[in-house]
Enzyme design. Sequence first.
Site, mmCIF file in Angstrom:
data_model
loop_
_atom_site.group_PDB
_atom_site.id
_atom_site.type_symbol
_atom_site.label_atom_id
_atom_site.label_comp_id
_atom_site.label_asym_id
_atom_site.label_seq_id
_atom_site.Cartn_x
_atom_site.Cartn_y
_atom_site.Cartn_z
ATOM 1 N N ASP A 173 9.282 52.392 -26.388
ATOM 2 C CA ASP A 173 8.122 53.180 -26.228
ATOM 3 C C ASP A 173 6.911 52.261 -26.382
ATOM 4 O O ASP A 173 6.555 51.810 -27.355
ATOM 5 C CB ASP A 173 8.302 54.047 -27.555
ATOM 6 N N HIS A 174 6.236 52.207 -25.485
ATOM 7 C CA HIS A 174 4.971 51.431 -25.563
ATOM 8 C C HIS A 174 3.818 52.196 -26.243
ATOM 9 O O HIS A 174 2.992 51.229 -26.635
ATOM 10 C CB HIS A 174 4.498 51.379 -23.994
#
Length: 457
Positions: A427-428
Amino acid sequence: MTTATLNEQVFRLPDLGEGLTDAEIVEWKVAVGDTVTIDQIVVEVETAKAAVEVPVPFAGTVLRLHAEAGTPLGVGEPLITVGATAPAAPEPAVVDAIAGAAAERYREEEQAGSGNVLIGYGTGHGPAPRRRRRRTAAAAPETPAPAPVAEAETEGQEEAEAHAPRVISPLVRRAAREHGIDLAALTPSGPAGVVLRRDVEQAAARQAPAPAPAPASTRPTPTAAADGIVRIPLRGVRKAVADKLARSRTEIPDATTWVDVDATGLLEAKRALEAAQPGRRVGLLALLARICVAGLRRYPELNSTVDTERREIVRLDAVHMGFAAQTDRGLVVPVVRDAHRLTTVQLAAELARLTELARTGSLPPALLTGGTFTLNNYGVFGVDGSTPIINHPEAAILGMGRVVDKPWVVDGALTVRKVTQLSLSFDHRVCDGGTAGGFLRFVADCVERPATLLTDI
């Protein structure tokens, strides 16, 4: 929940917990005309998380089955109608009170980590069912009269009920049946004298285990049209997986990075561990789980989740390791609780235990939720790489491809090594590529040189 009209009681699909709102009828355990007792299992249903058995909260004669096998029902919809016999069925208020007390015991069990699933709304101490005919019936056109019960038989039944064990969880009953355990011979350890799953497991550990029954297929039945188009209902586990993956893609801005790794050293470590622990199998997934636990301690950003409502990143301390398992019911993700507290051998044993439960369809919903990081060994399908989808609401998932012989340069010389590919989707929002790359590189280094883990001991 029940409703009553004269001598008929309608038992409706109860709240199965875990936020579940519906279930599909898998198999009826009784038929119209059968006599049922309090807490007798009458139907098996499949929810989005597991197959569970549902007991009826009163005794009597089955008058109507309100749905056929394969029919989805919502919570609160009519399930079965029973005609009351002496003694009279409990009033709705009594049933609700019992349900509340049972739910409280379930919460206590869940907090204690017993792994039980609460479905029962009865007294929990009814005698064994007299008949269990496995056939399906949708409805009864007429109401058969209940069979007369002799006075001596009634007294014997009341005495049996008075001394029968108190069991709330259908999974406890199932485990007892599978291991051949007499529930009446157990000493209950739960509140109010309730037999818990650990009581059955401890008894089973003292005797030779019984062979597990073959799982029944619960795949949705496809329908074929004249033009050759096949339509498969999106239900149960398949529907839950579809919804979760779609939500992951919609909410999580994910990115994937990967690396080819020389796994020769890891395979050598596997053989050494198994040689040191005769009779115990240590799989590559267990070793990879141990490495990931160490990596998450170095890069805690990946052991987190995003609270979208409060716009916060919630960093978690405990590592609950999920792993993808393919079963006849579809893809499920069992969770190893507190993986950071387990040794490598303990991790291997827990992975094997959960895999067997998944294979037999016996995983309770509590063991399918709460993961903080997921592993996916897609190499078992004979593929090299993948871009795995994050298991929402987690922040990362690590995938491993097949291990194959490939040419590899070692100390400047070309040789053949055991090579695999590792891929990390993250998850950036919780970290940037540098953190994700650092974690993946640490895992890769440990795969290539397992002794690297000694620096974290």
